[in-house]
Every structure is written in C-alpha cells, then in structure tokens.
Enzyme design. Structure first.
Site, PDB file in Angstrom:
ATOM      1  N   SER A 154       0.974  -1.165  -0.061  1.00  0.00           N
ATOM      2  CA  SER A 154       0.077  -0.032  -0.138  1.00  0.00           C
ATOM      3  C   SER A 154       0.777   1.250  -0.130  1.00  0.00           C
ATOM      4  CB  SER A 154      -0.842  -0.157   0.992  1.00  0.00           C
ATOM      5  OG  SER A 154      -0.412  -0.210   2.555  1.00  0.00           O
ATOM      6  N   ASP A 190       1.292 -10.576  -1.782  1.00  0.00           N
ATOM      7  CA  ASP A 190       2.221  -9.947  -0.584  1.00  0.00           C
ATOM      8  C   ASP A 190       3.602 -10.533  -1.040  1.00  0.00           C
ATOM      9  OD1 ASP A 190       3.593  -9.616   1.757  1.00  0.00           O
ATOM     10  OD2 ASP A 190       2.170 -10.618   2.800  1.00  0.00           O
TER      11      ASP A 190
HETATM   12  P1  4NP Z   1       2.340  -5.487   3.127  1.00  0.00           P
HETATM   13  O1  4NP Z   1       3.543  -6.697   3.298  1.00  0.00           O
HETATM   14  O2  4NP Z   1       1.017  -6.104   3.743  1.00  0.00           O
HETATM   15  O3  4NP Z   1       2.295  -5.488   1.511  1.00  0.00           O
HETATM   16  O4  4NP Z   1       2.795  -4.233   3.603  1.00  0.00           O
HETATM   17  C1  4NP Z   1       3.425  -7.176   4.571  1.00  0.00           C
HETATM   18  C2  4NP Z   1       4.455  -6.572   5.506  1.00  0.00           C
HETATM   19  C3  4NP Z   1       4.966  -7.286   6.770  1.00  0.00           C
HETATM   20  C4  4NP Z   1       4.068  -8.381   7.002  1.00  0.00           C
HETATM   21  C5  4NP Z   1       3.285  -8.869   6.246  1.00  0.00           C
HETATM   22  C6  4NP Z   1       3.214  -8.407   5.031  1.00  0.00           C
HETATM   23  N1  4NP Z   1       4.182  -9.082   8.423  1.00  0.00           N
HETATM   24  O5  4NP Z   1       3.731  -9.766   8.710  1.00  0.00           O
HETATM   25  O6  4NP Z   1       4.980  -8.217   9.411  1.00  0.00           O
END
Ligand code: 4NP
Length: 168
Positions: free
Chosen positions: A27, A138
């Site tokens: 995001s 992700d």
């Molecule tokens: P985002 O990716 O949702 O694209 O910001 C992630 C960043 C960190 C984590 C998961 C997804 N996390 O689990 O820390």
C-alpha cells in the site's frame, strides 16, 4: 476495469486510501505511485492519497527497505510512515482500495456502515483486462521478483485508476 459511479466519488477532490496488511510494502508503494502519477499530470491538488494497514505490526515505520530500493529504481521515493486503518478513514476517503482478498475481508469487517462498505474496492479491479493476477501478492517473504511484480501491477492499476477518475 471496474466502473466507478458518480455517486461513489463525491465532487471535489478524489480521496483514495490504499490498504494492505503491513502498510510497509504494497500500500505505501501504491500511494507513492499514485502521487507520482498525479504529480506528473499536474493534478496533485485534486487528489488526497494515503495508505494504511489492517495490521499493527509496523506502526510508525518507513516502508520495507527492499520496497523502497525497488521503487527508487523507478524514480519513486516512499516516505510514508506506517499506520493502521481506523474508523474515520471510512468517512475521510471516498475509495478504499484493498490489495488482496484478506485485506478486503478485513475492511468489510471494519466498515462502520453499509454505506462505508460501498467504498471498498479491489486494486485488481483496475488491472488491464487479461491480466492473470486478480490480487496484489504479498512480497514480504519473496525475493526481488516479488517486489518488481508488485510494482508492475500497481503501476498498471494506478494508471487505470487515474484515467477512470480523471474523466469524471
Ligand atoms: P504488506 O506486506 O502487507 O504489503 O505491507 C507485509 C509486510 C509485513 C508483514 C506482512 C505483510 N508482516 O507480517 O510483518
């Protein structure tokens, strides 16, 4: 591509909030790309653009270093500081754009009213017809290709989002 109805976007500024899980990869990249597109078009003053996460793991942090490096290579600086989605976002923004099914489910759960739920849309609804992705994956546990793929998808989707709202 998704059609955005006139009553969904109030007259005046286009207020869009991009949402993912962590608010450190997808995001904030979407926010940076959208800012870049509107600024190149000389339309910054007509847009209010922000991003937020459904989770609270990284509040206050800059975007993930890997995403910042890959975005910089495309001329885009990511300076957002992570924050969590809050209930006032459903009043402050006209369009709330989730990156994947899980984000969209969480947003529907958080929406304070059926009216607010109507503001929630999938980022993939702005991809070109024929794009084989129907969500933004992700990249957190992926390598460089994952970050490049996210940026490709977001640049395509944000350009289409800009075009679809700029016509109104
Ligand atoms: P985002 O990716 O949702 O694209 O910001 C992630 C960043 C960190 C984590 C998961 C997804 N996390 O689990 O820390």
């Amino acid at each position: 591509m998704r059609y955005i109805s006139n009553d969904m976007m109030k007259k005046g500024k286009h207020k869009v909030l991009f949402v993912c899980l962590g608010n450190i990869c997808r995001s904030p990249a979407a926010e940076g790309i959208m800012r870049d597109i509107t600024s190149r078009a000389g339309a910054d003053s007509e847009w209010e653009i922000d991003s937020a996460g459904t989770g609270r793991y990284h509040i206050g942090e800059l975007p993930d270093r890997r995403m910042r490096v890959h975005a910089r290579e495309r001329g885009i600086d990511l300076t957002h500081h992570c924050r969590q989605v809050c209930s006032s976002d459903f009043e402050d923004f006209d369009l709330i754009i989730g990156m994947d099914e899980s984000n969209l489910r969480d947003l529907h759960r958080m929406a304070p009213s059926p009216e607010a739920e109507k503001k929630i849309v999938a980022m993939a609804s702005f991809f070109n017809p024929g794009n084989r992705y129907d969500y933004v994956p992700d990249p957190y546990y992926e390598g460089s290709e994952g970050f490049e793929l996210v940026l490709d998808l977001l640049q395509e989707g944000c350009a289409n989002l800009f075009d679809s709202l700029n016509k109104q």
